[in-house]
Design a protein around this motif. Structure first.
Motif, PDB file in Angstrom:
ATOM      1  N   GLY A  28       0.788  -1.234   0.000  1.00  0.00           N
ATOM      2  CA  GLY A  28       0.000   0.000   0.000  1.00  0.00           C
ATOM      3  C   GLY A  28       0.817   1.279   0.000  1.00  0.00           C
ATOM      4  O   GLY A  28       0.255   2.372  -0.097  1.00  0.00           O
ATOM      5  N   ASN A  62       2.968   2.489  -2.270  1.00  0.00           N
ATOM      6  CA  ASN A  62       2.887   3.216  -3.549  1.00  0.00           C
ATOM      7  C   ASN A  62       1.528   3.911  -3.687  1.00  0.00           C
ATOM      8  O   ASN A  62       1.439   5.039  -4.189  1.00  0.00           O
ATOM      9  CB  ASN A  62       3.140   2.271  -4.723  1.00  0.00           C
ATOM     10  N   ARG A  63       0.487   3.246  -3.222  1.00  0.00           N
ATOM     11  CA  ARG A  63      -0.851   3.856  -3.255  1.00  0.00           C
ATOM     12  C   ARG A  63      -0.865   5.115  -2.391  1.00  0.00           C
ATOM     13  O   ARG A  63      -1.407   6.151  -2.779  1.00  0.00           O
ATOM     14  CB  ARG A  63      -1.881   2.825  -2.778  1.00  0.00           C
ATOM     15  N   ASP A 116      -1.752   8.905  -3.575  1.00  0.00           N
ATOM     16  CA  ASP A 116      -2.865   9.632  -2.961  1.00  0.00           C
ATOM     17  C   ASP A 116      -2.381  10.902  -2.271  1.00  0.00           C
ATOM     18  O   ASP A 116      -3.031  11.956  -2.357  1.00  0.00           O
ATOM     19  CB  ASP A 116      -3.599   8.725  -1.965  1.00  0.00           C
ATOM     20  N   TRP A 163       4.085  -2.168 -11.652  1.00  0.00           N
ATOM     21  CA  TRP A 163       2.709  -1.681 -11.735  1.00  0.00           C
ATOM     22  C   TRP A 163       1.746  -2.861 -11.907  1.00  0.00           C
ATOM     23  O   TRP A 163       0.731  -2.951 -11.218  1.00  0.00           O
ATOM     24  CB  TRP A 163       2.577  -0.705 -12.912  1.00  0.00           C
ATOM     25  N   GLU A 191       1.321  -4.864  -8.689  1.00  0.00           N
ATOM     26  CA  GLU A 191       0.442  -4.236  -7.692  1.00  0.00           C
ATOM     27  C   GLU A 191      -1.007  -4.184  -8.170  1.00  0.00           C
ATOM     28  O   GLU A 191      -1.931  -4.246  -7.363  1.00  0.00           O
ATOM     29  CB  GLU A 191       0.975  -2.848  -7.307  1.00  0.00           C
ATOM     30  N   GLU A 192      -1.199  -4.076  -9.476  1.00  0.00           N
ATOM     31  CA  GLU A 192      -2.566  -4.158 -10.010  1.00  0.00           C
ATOM     32  C   GLU A 192      -3.198  -5.479  -9.589  1.00  0.00           C
ATOM     33  O   GLU A 192      -4.360  -5.535  -9.196  1.00  0.00           O
ATOM     34  CB  GLU A 192      -2.549  -4.079 -11.547  1.00  0.00           C
ATOM     35  N   VAL A 235      -4.196  -3.563  -4.447  1.00  0.00           N
ATOM     36  CA  VAL A 235      -3.991  -2.178  -3.982  1.00  0.00           C
ATOM     37  C   VAL A 235      -3.294  -1.391  -5.092  1.00  0.00           C
ATOM     38  O   VAL A 235      -2.172  -0.932  -4.931  1.00  0.00           O
ATOM     39  CB  VAL A 235      -3.135  -2.120  -2.695  1.00  0.00           C
ATOM     40  N   TYR A 275      -2.129   1.490  -7.756  1.00  0.00           N
ATOM     41  CA  TYR A 275      -1.848   2.915  -7.567  1.00  0.00           C
ATOM     42  C   TYR A 275      -1.784   3.579  -8.924  1.00  0.00           C
ATOM     43  O   TYR A 275      -1.515   2.919  -9.937  1.00  0.00           O
ATOM     44  CB  TYR A 275      -0.528   3.115  -6.809  1.00  0.00           C
ATOM     45  N   ASP A 276      -1.996   4.879  -8.940  1.00  0.00           N
ATOM     46  CA  ASP A 276      -1.963   5.633 -10.189  1.00  0.00           C
ATOM     47  C   ASP A 276      -0.776   6.575 -10.199  1.00  0.00           C
ATOM     48  O   ASP A 276      -0.819   7.637  -9.581  1.00  0.00           O
ATOM     49  CB  ASP A 276      -3.252   6.445 -10.349  1.00  0.00           C
TER      50      ASP A 276
END
Ligand SMILES: *Cc1c(COP(=O)(O)O)cnc(C)c1O
Length: 465
Positions: free
Chosen positions: A247, A249-250, A254, A280, A283-284, A288, A290-291
């Protein structure tokens, strides 16, 4: 003239590693064109390599090694993979470059964008699965350094803000803004940063500890409206392997977005290695996702030739010249030979490659760990996807300070015992080990055979006074 008969057998006038190094020292600073190659942290004379084939490399003396450097990443399919070499030959025959647009560049960008498009889970109400894209456009450059340098300029241009946040121990290439506490070569040489960077430039980069939520919150609380971007290795692997906490990287994405800043995810090492869609993609799949706003690529994307890339949302990439005000250019950018080898590499890296990598890596790491344990050497194997590194400490570190708190002096003797027994490791305790699709059972067994004397050498090493 040097002739390679099988791609393995140098039949040139006999040269020695020591002789080659002596010649090199006369004409090149430190005898090398990139510092870690000089063996400074492990001591001794660097080997000069003449050829590579599959999981093996051969030095100028004709000694063959199982290679765990893998060109520092690009050799995902092993050295001199026939399809990659064939693509290079075909491209060379058409000319080495034109300084004009060519269709190979478009093809490579399409391949990359394709890989970085995943279909998510269907909605809870049974609605169609959403398509998730890591990047919408890609600009090709020649090195990872250029890719991250451009990403920062673009982030500053897009936000109109000056500051950059980076993590201690993360390496993003050698541009001025990014050399503060930059892990890898800098850690290897035991220096804090680089001379030649003005205090004004250094002051624009704020360095905080990795995996540290409180430090992240604090830096945004203090400087939030002046931060253009946070740059992070998608999973850190230049201070040894130190993955992000689940989490993290998320949280980075954010936090940055809440303050109007961007997240730059550096996938120069993890891209096309951790999974087909890089870190990427991993984690996808983990639930969880992240963008990141911008993502940088290098190493594997060029298939072994100098090529790198910068991708991101279209509206950001379109701020680059010629459409937008952020300037970036390159005489050799999108070189037709490099895009051809890159495309061949990506085409050749199918699902079976991504199944093989973790298996081979696990076999090597397990055997090595057993050998070190048998000698009573305190160590841990740290993992990020299929990448691993060894730390001479009991627990896996979560940041740079912990990565440095290890018995790093055990590594030199360990490294040289491996080399003597036919295994070429990255010549620094702060580097990840690179396994390829070509590392078959024979190659893995040779590493495990060498691990036994290497573990003894590590056990016998003495702490410097
Ligand atoms: C290797 C690396 C770079 C720099 O790439 P170069 O092609 O050596 O300039 C940047 N970021 C990461 C994460 C890397 O591993």
């Amino acid at each position: 003239m040097t002739r390679f008969i099988s791609g393995r057998t140098p039949t040139t006038t006999l040269e020695t590693n020591a002789g080659a190094f002596e010649r090199a020292l006369r004409v090149t600073p430190g005898g090398v064109n990139s510092p870690v190659r000089a063996f400074r942290s492990v001591g001794g004379t660097p080997v000069f390599l003449a050829s590579g084939h599959g999981p093996y490399v051969t030095d100028v003396e004709g000694t063959e090694y199982v290679d765990l450097v893998g060109q520092w990443g690009p050799a995902l399919l092993g050295h001199a993979h026939p399809d990659v070499i064939a693509a290079a030959h075909a491209a060379v025959d058409r000319g080495l470059g034109f300084g004009a647009a060519s269709t190979g560049e478009v093809e490579l960008a399409e391949l990359v964008l394709d890989r970085l498009t995943l279909t998510g889970a269907p909605g809870p109400d049974g609605s169609a699965a959403a398509e998730r894209r890591a990047i919408e456009k890609l600009r090709l450059v020649s090195t990872g350094t250029e890719a991250t340098m451009t990403a920062i300029r673009l982030a500053r241009g897009a936000t109109g803000r000056p500051l950059l946040v980076k993590f201690a121990g993360h390496y993003h290439g050698h541009s001025d803004s990014l050399l503060s506490e930059a892990g890898s070569g800098i850690a290897t040489l035991g220096i804090p940063g680089s001379a030649g960077i003005t205090p004004e430039t250094a002051a624009q980069t704020i360095v905080i500890p990795y995996n540290d939520e409180a430090a992240l919150a604090a830096v945004f609380a203090t400087h939030g409206d002046r931060i253009a971007a946070v740059i992070t290795e998608a999973a850190a692997a230049n201070m040894g392997v130190v993955p992000p906490l689940p989490g993290f990287n998320r949280l980075l994405a954010d936090t940055a977005h809440a303050h109007g800043a961007l997240l730059i995810s550096d996938e120069v090492m993890t891209g096309f290695r951790s999974t087909a869609a890089g870190w990427w993609g991993l984690e996808e799949a983990s639930g969880v996702p992240y963008d990141a706003d911008l993502t940088t690529f290098g190493k594997i994307i060029g298939g072994g030739l100098p090529l790198a890339g910068l991708g991101g949302r279209a509206e950001l990439l379109d701020l680059l010249a010629p459409l937008g005000p952020v300037y970036q250019a390159g005489t050799l950018s999108g070189n037709p030979v490099a895009v051809a080898t890159g495309a061949a590499m990506l085409r050749g890296a199918g699902p079976e490659v991504y199944e093989h990598l973790p298996r081979a890596a696990r076999a090597i790491a397990d055997g090595l760990s057993a050998a070190l344990a048998a000698e009573g050497v305190a160590h841990t194997v740290a993992w990020a996807g299929s990448q691993f590194s060894i730390f001479f400490r009991e627990t896996a570190p979560q940041n740079y300070a912990e990565a440095q708190a290890q018995e790093s002096w055990r590594f030199g003797p360990f490294f040289h015992a491996m080399l003597e027994h036919g295994v070429s490791l990255p010549p620094s305790v702060y580097e990840a080990w690179f396994v390829s699709a070509a590392h078959d059972e024979r190659a893995v067994d040779r590493v495990l055979d060498a691990a036994v004397p290497a573990a003894k050498a590590a056990a016998a090493a003495s702490r410097p006074a």
